[in-house]
Design a protein around this motif. Structure first.
Motif, PDB file in Angstrom:
ATOM      1  N   ASP A  65      -9.509   4.026  -6.490  1.00  0.00           N
ATOM      2  CA  ASP A  65      -9.109   4.356  -7.855  1.00  0.00           C
ATOM      3  C   ASP A  65      -7.832   5.189  -7.889  1.00  0.00           C
ATOM      4  O   ASP A  65      -7.113   5.181  -8.868  1.00  0.00           O
ATOM      5  CB  ASP A  65     -10.228   5.122  -8.567  1.00  0.00           C
ATOM      6  CG  ASP A  65     -11.498   4.292  -8.650  1.00  0.00           C
ATOM      7  OD1 ASP A  65     -11.398   3.060  -8.529  1.00  0.00           O
ATOM      8  OD2 ASP A  65     -12.567   4.879  -8.828  1.00  0.00           O
ATOM      9  N   LYS A  66      -7.560   5.934  -6.808  1.00  0.00           N
ATOM     10  CA  LYS A  66      -6.385   6.798  -6.789  1.00  0.00           C
ATOM     11  C   LYS A  66      -5.099   5.972  -6.750  1.00  0.00           C
ATOM     12  O   LYS A  66      -4.057   6.424  -7.148  1.00  0.00           O
ATOM     13  CB  LYS A  66      -6.427   7.730  -5.576  1.00  0.00           C
ATOM     14  CG  LYS A  66      -7.460   8.826  -5.703  1.00  0.00           C
ATOM     15  CD  LYS A  66      -7.409   9.730  -4.504  1.00  0.00           C
ATOM     16  CE  LYS A  66      -8.482  10.797  -4.595  1.00  0.00           C
ATOM     17  NZ  LYS A  66      -8.572  11.570  -3.371  1.00  0.00           N
ATOM     18  N   THR A  67      -5.166   4.790  -6.205  1.00  0.00           N
ATOM     19  CA  THR A  67      -4.000   3.926  -6.115  1.00  0.00           C
ATOM     20  C   THR A  67      -4.158   2.818  -7.141  1.00  0.00           C
ATOM     21  O   THR A  67      -5.065   2.022  -7.049  1.00  0.00           O
ATOM     22  CB  THR A  67      -3.896   3.306  -4.700  1.00  0.00           C
ATOM     23  OG1 THR A  67      -4.108   4.325  -3.749  1.00  0.00           O
ATOM     24  CG2 THR A  67      -2.555   2.666  -4.476  1.00  0.00           C
ATOM     25  N   SER A  68      -3.264   2.793  -8.090  1.00  0.00           N
ATOM     26  CA  SER A  68      -3.409   1.780  -9.137  1.00  0.00           C
ATOM     27  C   SER A  68      -3.105   0.392  -8.583  1.00  0.00           C
ATOM     28  O   SER A  68      -2.366   0.241  -7.609  1.00  0.00           O
ATOM     29  CB  SER A  68      -2.485   2.090 -10.305  1.00  0.00           C
ATOM     30  OG  SER A  68      -1.149   1.816  -9.950  1.00  0.00           O
ATOM     31  N   GLU A  69      -3.680  -0.608  -9.217  1.00  0.00           N
ATOM     32  CA  GLU A  69      -3.469  -1.989  -8.771  1.00  0.00           C
ATOM     33  C   GLU A  69      -1.990  -2.368  -8.847  1.00  0.00           C
ATOM     34  O   GLU A  69      -1.494  -3.116  -8.021  1.00  0.00           O
ATOM     35  CB  GLU A  69      -4.294  -2.954  -9.620  1.00  0.00           C
ATOM     36  CG  GLU A  69      -5.738  -3.010  -9.206  1.00  0.00           C
ATOM     37  CD  GLU A  69      -6.500  -4.096  -9.952  1.00  0.00           C
ATOM     38  OE1 GLU A  69      -5.977  -5.220 -10.056  1.00  0.00           O
ATOM     39  OE2 GLU A  69      -7.602  -3.796 -10.430  1.00  0.00           O
ATOM     40  N   PHE A  70      -1.301  -1.816  -9.831  1.00  0.00           N
ATOM     41  CA  PHE A  70       0.114  -2.128 -10.002  1.00  0.00           C
ATOM     42  C   PHE A  70       0.915  -1.703  -8.770  1.00  0.00           C
ATOM     43  O   PHE A  70       1.743  -2.451  -8.261  1.00  0.00           O
ATOM     44  CB  PHE A  70       0.665  -1.432 -11.252  1.00  0.00           C
ATOM     45  CG  PHE A  70       2.149  -1.577 -11.394  1.00  0.00           C
ATOM     46  CD1 PHE A  70       2.709  -2.784 -11.808  1.00  0.00           C
ATOM     47  CD2 PHE A  70       2.994  -0.516 -11.104  1.00  0.00           C
ATOM     48  CE1 PHE A  70       4.080  -2.920 -11.917  1.00  0.00           C
ATOM     49  CE2 PHE A  70       4.362  -0.656 -11.216  1.00  0.00           C
ATOM     50  CZ  PHE A  70       4.912  -1.860 -11.629  1.00  0.00           C
ATOM     51  N   VAL A  71       0.631  -0.493  -8.277  1.00  0.00           N
ATOM     52  CA  VAL A  71       1.365   0.027  -7.113  1.00  0.00           C
ATOM     53  C   VAL A  71       1.092  -0.855  -5.901  1.00  0.00           C
ATOM     54  O   VAL A  71       1.995  -1.189  -5.130  1.00  0.00           O
ATOM     55  CB  VAL A  71       0.973   1.501  -6.831  1.00  0.00           C
ATOM     56  CG1 VAL A  71       1.563   1.977  -5.511  1.00  0.00           C
ATOM     57  CG2 VAL A  71       1.434   2.391  -7.966  1.00  0.00           C
ATOM     58  N   ILE A  72      -0.161  -1.259  -5.732  1.00  0.00           N
ATOM     59  CA  ILE A  72      -0.521  -2.109  -4.600  1.00  0.00           C
ATOM     60  C   ILE A  72       0.213  -3.441  -4.680  1.00  0.00           C
ATOM     61  O   ILE A  72       0.804  -3.901  -3.697  1.00  0.00           O
ATOM     62  CB  ILE A  72      -2.056  -2.323  -4.549  1.00  0.00           C
ATOM     63  CG1 ILE A  72      -2.749  -1.004  -4.205  1.00  0.00           C
ATOM     64  CG2 ILE A  72      -2.420  -3.405  -3.542  1.00  0.00           C
ATOM     65  CD1 ILE A  72      -4.256  -1.039  -4.334  1.00  0.00           C
ATOM     66  N   LYS A  73       0.223  -4.050  -5.863  1.00  0.00           N
ATOM     67  CA  LYS A  73       0.911  -5.337  -6.027  1.00  0.00           C
ATOM     68  C   LYS A  73       2.417  -5.184  -5.795  1.00  0.00           C
ATOM     69  O   LYS A  73       3.046  -6.039  -5.193  1.00  0.00           O
ATOM     70  CB  LYS A  73       0.635  -5.903  -7.419  1.00  0.00           C
ATOM     71  CG  LYS A  73      -0.788  -6.413  -7.574  1.00  0.00           C
ATOM     72  CD  LYS A  73      -0.885  -7.347  -8.758  1.00  0.00           C
ATOM     73  CE  LYS A  73      -2.270  -7.789  -9.058  1.00  0.00           C
ATOM     74  NZ  LYS A  73      -3.069  -8.263  -7.965  1.00  0.00           N
ATOM     75  N   LEU A 128       3.861  -2.956  -3.853  1.00  0.00           N
ATOM     76  CA  LEU A 128       4.094  -2.789  -2.417  1.00  0.00           C
ATOM     77  C   LEU A 128       3.940  -4.119  -1.680  1.00  0.00           C
ATOM     78  O   LEU A 128       4.698  -4.405  -0.753  1.00  0.00           O
ATOM     79  CB  LEU A 128       3.125  -1.757  -1.835  1.00  0.00           C
ATOM     80  CG  LEU A 128       3.443  -0.299  -2.184  1.00  0.00           C
ATOM     81  CD1 LEU A 128       2.338   0.617  -1.704  1.00  0.00           C
ATOM     82  CD2 LEU A 128       4.781   0.122  -1.596  1.00  0.00           C
ATOM     83  N   GLN A 129       2.962  -4.930  -2.109  1.00  0.00           N
ATOM     84  CA  GLN A 129       2.767  -6.239  -1.478  1.00  0.00           C
ATOM     85  C   GLN A 129       4.004  -7.117  -1.670  1.00  0.00           C
ATOM     86  O   GLN A 129       4.288  -7.983  -0.858  1.00  0.00           O
ATOM     87  CB  GLN A 129       1.534  -6.944  -2.068  1.00  0.00           C
ATOM     88  CG  GLN A 129       0.229  -6.363  -1.592  1.00  0.00           C
ATOM     89  CD  GLN A 129      -0.966  -7.013  -2.281  1.00  0.00           C
ATOM     90  OE1 GLN A 129      -0.845  -7.565  -3.372  1.00  0.00           O
ATOM     91  NE2 GLN A 129      -2.111  -6.929  -1.652  1.00  0.00           N
ATOM     92  N   PRO A 155       7.462  -7.004   2.157  1.00  0.00           N
ATOM     93  CA  PRO A 155       8.044  -8.198   2.808  1.00  0.00           C
ATOM     94  C   PRO A 155       9.532  -8.369   2.480  1.00  0.00           C
ATOM     95  O   PRO A 155      10.321  -8.787   3.327  1.00  0.00           O
ATOM     96  CB  PRO A 155       7.226  -9.353   2.224  1.00  0.00           C
ATOM     97  CG  PRO A 155       5.943  -8.732   1.783  1.00  0.00           C
ATOM     98  CD  PRO A 155       6.294  -7.349   1.350  1.00  0.00           C
ATOM     99  N   LEU A 156       9.935  -8.032   1.228  1.00  0.00           N
ATOM    100  CA  LEU A 156      11.349  -8.129   0.857  1.00  0.00           C
ATOM    101  C   LEU A 156      12.200  -7.176   1.686  1.00  0.00           C
ATOM    102  O   LEU A 156      13.292  -7.531   2.133  1.00  0.00           O
ATOM    103  CB  LEU A 156      11.521  -7.783  -0.624  1.00  0.00           C
ATOM    104  CG  LEU A 156      11.586  -8.963  -1.597  1.00  0.00           C
ATOM    105  CD1 LEU A 156      11.741  -8.473  -3.020  1.00  0.00           C
ATOM    106  CD2 LEU A 156      12.705  -9.914  -1.250  1.00  0.00           C
ATOM    107  N   LEU A 157      11.695  -5.973   1.873  1.00  0.00           N
ATOM    108  CA  LEU A 157      12.402  -4.974   2.678  1.00  0.00           C
ATOM    109  C   LEU A 157      12.584  -5.472   4.106  1.00  0.00           C
ATOM    110  O   LEU A 157      13.666  -5.338   4.688  1.00  0.00           O
ATOM    111  CB  LEU A 157      11.595  -3.668   2.693  1.00  0.00           C
ATOM    112  CG  LEU A 157      12.322  -2.488   2.073  1.00  0.00           C
ATOM    113  CD1 LEU A 157      11.432  -1.794   1.092  1.00  0.00           C
ATOM    114  CD2 LEU A 157      12.741  -1.581   3.200  1.00  0.00           C
ATOM    115  N   ILE A 158      11.515  -6.040   4.674  1.00  0.00           N
ATOM    116  CA  ILE A 158      11.564  -6.554   6.043  1.00  0.00           C
ATOM    117  C   ILE A 158      12.580  -7.697   6.130  1.00  0.00           C
ATOM    118  O   ILE A 158      13.399  -7.755   7.050  1.00  0.00           O
ATOM    119  CB  ILE A 158      10.162  -7.002   6.512  1.00  0.00           C
ATOM    120  CG1 ILE A 158       9.251  -5.781   6.632  1.00  0.00           C
ATOM    121  CG2 ILE A 158      10.227  -7.763   7.833  1.00  0.00           C
ATOM    122  CD1 ILE A 158       7.791  -6.100   6.843  1.00  0.00           C
TER     123      ILE A 158
END
Length: 134
Positions: free
Chosen positions: A102-110, A112-113, A117-120
């Motif tokens: 719950d501390k990490t919102s779904e938006f932040v996870i999406k 980062l996902q 990969p874009l950064l890499i």
């Protein structure tokens, strides 16, 4: 052996746990099923394994017929003192460090996902052009 309508504790009923003396507790009633062991369609082991506890769930899970339920009256010896039957224990998993999703919102996870990969990819392209020009 007690007469009809006697109140038994679970400890008393639990002492009757052999093929020569077998009592079951089902729906708050105590049954002496010793004479029925040989005739039980599911075998005597099933009945013997249900001694010493409240066997209601075991009985209901099998789905006995109305005829089977009617036969029980003949084996009735008394009632169980419900205060002597432990309440069903619920499974509680062992305590572990818990990740608070719950501390990490779904938006932040999406995000980062998508971004990692874009950064890499960007880093790989940058290295490629840097080594080409050198």
């Amino acid at each position: 052996m007690g007469g009809k309508g006697k109140i038994y504790t679970l400890a008393e009923a639990s002492q009757h746990n052999t093929s020569k003396d077998c009592w079951l507790v089902i729906h708050g009633k105590v049954y002496n099923v010793t004479k029925f062991l040989e005739d039980h369609p599911g075998g005597d082991e099933v009945l013997l394994s249900s001694t010493g506890k409240d066997a209601t769930d075991d009985f209901e899970d099998v789905g006995h017929s109305s005829t089977a339920k009617a036969m029980m009256d003949e084996f009735f010896v008394g009632e169980i003192d419900s205060s002597t039957v432990p309440t069903e224990t619920k499974y509680t998993p062992p305590k572990q460090p818990h990740y608070e999703q719950d501390k990490t919102s779904e938006f932040v996870i999406k995000l980062l996902q998508f971004l990692v990969p874009l950064l890499i990819l960007g880093l790989a392209v940058g290295i490629h052009f840097y080594t080409k020009s050198a």
